[in-house]
Motif scaffolding. Sequence first.
Motif, PDB file in Angstrom:
ATOM      1  N   SER A  67       0.861  -1.053   0.333  1.00  0.00           N
ATOM      2  CA  SER A  67       0.037   0.102  -0.160  1.00  0.00           C
ATOM      3  C   SER A  67       1.146   1.202  -0.029  1.00  0.00           C
ATOM      4  N   GLU A  68       2.274   1.410   1.227  1.00  0.00           N
ATOM      5  CA  GLU A  68       2.970   2.313   0.722  1.00  0.00           C
ATOM      6  C   GLU A  68       3.727   3.239  -0.705  1.00  0.00           C
ATOM      7  N   LYS A  69       4.129   1.667  -1.160  1.00  0.00           N
ATOM      8  CA  LYS A  69       4.445   1.606  -2.620  1.00  0.00           C
ATOM      9  C   LYS A  69       3.958   2.600  -3.836  1.00  0.00           C
ATOM     10  N   LYS A  70       2.148   2.076  -3.471  1.00  0.00           N
ATOM     11  CA  LYS A  70       1.611   1.708  -4.547  1.00  0.00           C
ATOM     12  C   LYS A  70       0.922   4.163  -4.478  1.00  0.00           C
ATOM     13  N   LEU A  71       0.938   4.049  -2.961  1.00  0.00           N
ATOM     14  CA  LEU A  71       0.872   5.635  -3.131  1.00  0.00           C
ATOM     15  C   LEU A  71       2.004   6.529  -3.196  1.00  0.00           C
ATOM     16  N   PHE A  72       3.462   5.624  -3.390  1.00  0.00           N
ATOM     17  CA  PHE A  72       4.833   6.518  -4.156  1.00  0.00           C
ATOM     18  C   PHE A  72       4.368   6.660  -5.122  1.00  0.00           C
TER      19      PHE A  72
END
Length: 198
Positions: A67-72
């Motif tokens: 989820s953090e990668k997607k937000l990035f």
Amino acid sequence: MFAYVRGILTHKEHTHAIVETAGVGYFIRISLHTYSLLGEVEKEAFLHTHLQVQENAHNLFGFAELSEKKLFLELINISGIGANTALVMLSSATPTEIQQAIANEDIKTLQAIKGIGAKTAQRVILELKDKMKKEFLAESGKTTQPVPFYRSVKEEAVTALVVLGLARNIAEKNVEAILKLKDGNATVEEVIKLALKM
């Protein structure tokens, strides 16, 4: 090109980690959020990754949670937000806090992050609020890791802030002010997050 890296965590700092796999050590830039979720050095680590290819450099970014990668990736697709700014955002607040700020159109929270002005905050909200409401408002688990004290909190925080783009003299001044305010009783992560909001 690289979806993820799994291997032995040979080194970690608040701004980067080195993961060895098949005899190759990958230098991976990380956020404070990912740092807090990484395990101990010399243990196995798994990071979702994004490779940024530039004319003069190839930068590998790593994330403990997908989820953090997607937000990035959503953030760096917005005009005016590069990989460094996105990493500063993810080091200033948790992905969930950023997602909620966007979904709730909370410009003040986004503006409190170093390098994010009113226009950029408005652009982020305009472009991502619908996606945040649909895709990202799930709770993400948080764990905290003890801070390694092989160097002082001040040294660690200043080094991390310089890597994140602050001038050393400003980083030192901000860190000293925060430590004085907290009577020296703060973790490196707390100091960095507060310094990025000054």
